[in-house]
Design a protein around this motif. Structure first.
Motif, short mmCIF file in Angstrom:
data_model
loop_
_atom_site.label_atom_id
_atom_site.label_comp_id
_atom_site.label_asym_id
_atom_site.label_seq_id
_atom_site.Cartn_x
_atom_site.Cartn_y
_atom_site.Cartn_z
N PRO A 273 0.80 -1.22 0.00
CA PRO A 273 0.00 0.00 0.00
C PRO A 273 0.84 1.28 0.00
O PRO A 273 1.92 1.33 0.58
N SER A 274 0.31 2.32 -0.63
CA SER A 274 0.84 3.69 -0.48
C SER A 274 0.19 4.30 0.75
O SER A 274 -0.68 3.70 1.36
N ALA A 275 0.53 5.54 1.04
CA ALA A 275 -0.16 6.30 2.09
C ALA A 275 -1.47 6.84 1.51
O ALA A 275 -1.59 6.97 0.30
N PRO A 276 -2.46 7.15 2.37
CA PRO A 276 -3.72 7.68 1.84
C PRO A 276 -3.49 8.94 1.01
O PRO A 276 -2.78 9.85 1.42
N GLY B 290 3.51 7.45 6.65
CA GLY B 290 2.24 7.40 5.90
C GLY B 290 1.97 5.99 5.41
O GLY B 290 0.87 5.44 5.59
N GLU B 291 2.97 5.36 4.83
CA GLU B 291 2.83 4.00 4.32
C GLU B 291 2.79 3.00 5.49
O GLU B 291 2.03 2.04 5.47
N TYR B 292 3.63 3.25 6.49
CA TYR B 292 3.71 2.34 7.64
C TYR B 292 2.34 2.19 8.31
O TYR B 292 1.84 1.07 8.50
N SER C 64 12.44 8.15 -3.89
CA SER C 64 11.92 9.47 -4.22
C SER C 64 10.39 9.39 -4.31
O SER C 64 9.81 8.29 -4.24
N ARG C 65 9.74 10.52 -4.45
CA ARG C 65 8.28 10.56 -4.42
C ARG C 65 7.67 9.57 -5.42
O ARG C 65 8.17 9.36 -6.50
N GLY C 66 6.58 8.96 -5.02
CA GLY C 66 5.95 7.97 -5.87
C GLY C 66 6.61 6.60 -5.75
O GLY C 66 6.32 5.67 -6.51
N GLY C 67 7.51 6.46 -4.78
CA GLY C 67 8.35 5.27 -4.70
C GLY C 67 7.68 3.97 -4.28
O GLY C 67 8.31 2.91 -4.35
N SER C 68 6.42 4.01 -3.88
CA SER C 68 5.76 2.74 -3.56
C SER C 68 5.69 1.83 -4.79
O SER C 68 5.67 0.61 -4.66
N ASP C 69 5.66 2.45 -5.97
CA ASP C 69 5.71 1.66 -7.21
C ASP C 69 6.96 0.79 -7.24
O ASP C 69 6.94 -0.33 -7.74
N ILE C 70 8.05 1.35 -6.73
CA ILE C 70 9.32 0.60 -6.74
C ILE C 70 9.23 -0.56 -5.75
O ILE C 70 9.62 -1.68 -6.06
N ILE D 27 -5.46 17.09 0.86
CA ILE D 27 -3.98 17.03 0.89
C ILE D 27 -3.57 15.58 1.14
O ILE D 27 -4.16 14.89 1.98
N LYS D 28 -2.55 15.12 0.41
CA LYS D 28 -2.05 13.75 0.62
C LYS D 28 -1.42 13.65 2.01
O LYS D 28 -0.75 14.58 2.45
N ILE D 29 -1.56 12.49 2.62
CA ILE D 29 -0.94 12.28 3.94
C ILE D 29 0.58 12.52 3.87
O ILE D 29 1.16 13.14 4.75
N THR D 30 1.22 12.04 2.81
CA THR D 30 2.67 12.23 2.70
C THR D 30 3.03 13.72 2.73
O THR D 30 4.00 14.11 3.37
N ASP D 31 2.23 14.53 2.04
CA ASP D 31 2.52 15.98 2.04
C ASP D 31 2.32 16.57 3.44
O ASP D 31 3.09 17.44 3.85
N GLY E 79 4.75 0.42 1.11
CA GLY E 79 5.64 0.93 0.06
C GLY E 79 6.54 2.04 0.54
O GLY E 79 6.48 2.47 1.70
N PHE E 80 7.43 2.50 -0.36
CA PHE E 80 8.13 3.78 -0.24
C PHE E 80 9.40 3.79 0.60
O PHE E 80 10.21 4.66 0.44
N TYR E 81 9.62 2.82 1.51
CA TYR E 81 10.80 2.99 2.36
C TYR E 81 11.49 1.67 2.70
O TYR E 81 10.96 0.59 2.46
N1 ASP Z 1 3.39 8.32 -0.48
C1 ASP Z 1 4.55 8.55 -1.26
C2 ASP Z 1 4.36 9.78 -2.11
O1 ASP Z 1 3.34 10.45 -2.02
C3 ASP Z 1 4.96 7.36 -2.04
C4 ASP Z 1 3.92 6.80 -2.99
O2 ASP Z 1 2.75 7.09 -2.87
O3 ASP Z 1 4.29 6.05 -3.88
O4 ASP Z 1 5.22 10.11 -2.88
#
Ligand code: ASP
Length: 436
Positions: free
Chosen positions: A36-39, A114-116, A182-188, A47-51, A168-170
């Protein structure tokens, strides 16, 4: 057969989205590992949780009060927990994060929560085991991901568990610090997990029904690409198509695992398959179109340039010395053009031009800016005639002047350069020629 399913932020933005996600997972027994990503945002004003987490960190770092943003974060998670009727209490987790922010704020640690936290909720909701990436995903102390060390630890760990949630992400650095991609890293992360369990498919669930043939901000309602190869995807994303995180391709590509991009809000849609090779032709001669604005061309002319075997090298060296990668090098008999990104060139332009003038003594040296490059990508191109003709016919009919043409020897793409102001019109013209 095992599938790894990664869900993006909009797929997990509230409890209703969590329910959709659970239905998707339960609909297929092979969907055993969940990333999962963060909400994300529930609507455009959200606003995204990560932000929010990054904001807490910025405030905490300066010793300022971060409790407004922190309360919004807690409430978002509590709302999800209530909406799903879970008897889960994240109170202690929130306190730990708060204490850390107050005493020794760390950027990556804060963002990773956020992901945790979302992973904890997801594992509880599905009844799956929770695997903390800090035990299995490794970085060096400079923040570089360590693929091999990760793969052996993670695959050994996954062998011990049939169903798991891996946020994801970390991951963790050698010295024990939480480190993010880097941002969007849950894909990785999704891709890494897919490689580690040798999954049959890496499903990447998002809020669109697959990758689109062109930018929807330019082309009205573009068609979905049903099948695309990794190489085509690289070409398109390099030229600006926004897809997954660029680095997400490498782990699965290495293991030969296909990626299937799917829509959480429309699970009935087949989405896009990203594969190493395919015999399937794309429906429209071309696979997709992407492009970027703001390139410059440096046009160098010199009689008998071609008889000097080191001419090209010397010119390229002038760019290399200033850390400017040439994007394309279209040439004539006594001219060569170097296309570079304007933003990278401008800062060093006088130095580069001075070096070229001195090094190769050209007859003339011209610079032109405001060039947009458009890549028309398609694996089927090399086996058929008329693709280039169609592109140029489309542009000619729109009276768009073509400033540059480049077709790679692999015939995977044709690149055309036009003026910035013709960019959108050119993409629409090419798209309609092939699709409509
Ligand atoms: N939550 C992180 C971000 O907003 C990672 C992700 O969603 O992939 O960049």
């Amino acid at each position: 057969m095992k599938k790894v399913v990664k869900f993006g932020g909009s797929s997990l933005a509230d409890s209703k989205q969590f329910e959709k996600v659970k239905n998707i997972i339960l609909a297929d027994d092979s969907r055993v590992y969940v990333v999962p990503s963060a909400p994300g945002k529930r609507n455009n004003n959200d606003i995204k949780i990560t932000d929010l987490l990054y904001k807490c960190y910025e405030l905490a770092k300066e010793g300022k009060n971060f409790s407004d943003s922190f309360s919004i974060i807690q409430e978002r998670y509590n709302e999800i927990i209530r909406g799903l009727n879970l008897s889960l209490d994240l109170g202690e987790e929130f306190s730990k994060i708060e204490v850390k922010l107050l005493n020794e704020p760390e950027k990556d640690y804060t963002a990773s929560r956020g992901e945790y936290l979302n992973g904890l909720i997801m594992a509880n909701y599905l009844g799956f085991e929770f695997i903390d990436p800090s035990e299995v995903i490794f970085f060096d102390n400079s923040g570089n991901f360590e693929p091999d060390k990760t793969d052996s630890a993670l695959s050994a760990r996954l062998e011990k568990t049939s169903h798991a949630v891996i946020p994801g992400f970390y991951g963790i650095s050698e010295s024990g610090r939480i480190t993010t991609f880097s941002r969007g890293g849950s894909d990785i992360t999704g891709s890494i997990v897919a490689r580690a369990c040798r999954a049959a498919v890496y499903e990447n669930w998002t809020d669109v029904s697959g990758l689109l043939m062109a930018d929807p901000k330019i082309v009205n309602n573009p068609a979905v690409m049903k099948n695309i190869t990794y190489r085509e995807l690289r070409e398109l994303s390099y030229m600006g198509a926004s897809v997954m995180h660029e680095d997400a391709i490498f782990p699965v590509k290495k293991a030969g695992i296909p990626i299937n991009i799917r829509n959480t809000n429309k699970p009935e849609d087949g989405g896009t398959w990203i594969v190493a090779n395919t015999a399937r032709r794309s429906k429209f001669m071309i696979t997709g179109i992407a492009g970027r604005k703001d390139f410059c061309s440096i046009i160098i002319a010199k009689d008998l340039m071609h008889s000097q075997s080191d001419f090209y090298r010397k010119v390229v060296q002038c760019f290399e010395e200033n850390n400017i990668p040439p994007e394309h090098l279209p040439s004539g008999i006594d001219t060569m053009t170097v296309i570079v990104q304007e933003s990278k060139f401008i800062e060093h332009e006088q130095e580069v031009l001075r070096r070229i003038a001195k090094f190769v003594e050209p007859d003339s040296l011209e610079v032109e800016s405001g060039i947009a490059l458009i890549a028309v990508v398609g694996r089927s191109m090399k086996a058929q005639t008329g693709t280039a003709a169609k592109i140029f016919q489309a542009l000619a009919e729109e009276r768009i002047n073509v400033r540059m043409i480049d077709q790679g020897a692999s015939e995977l793409n044709i690149i055309v350069g036009v003026l910035n102001e013709d960019f959108e019109r050119a993409i629409r013209a090419i798209y309609s020629k092939f699709v409509n």
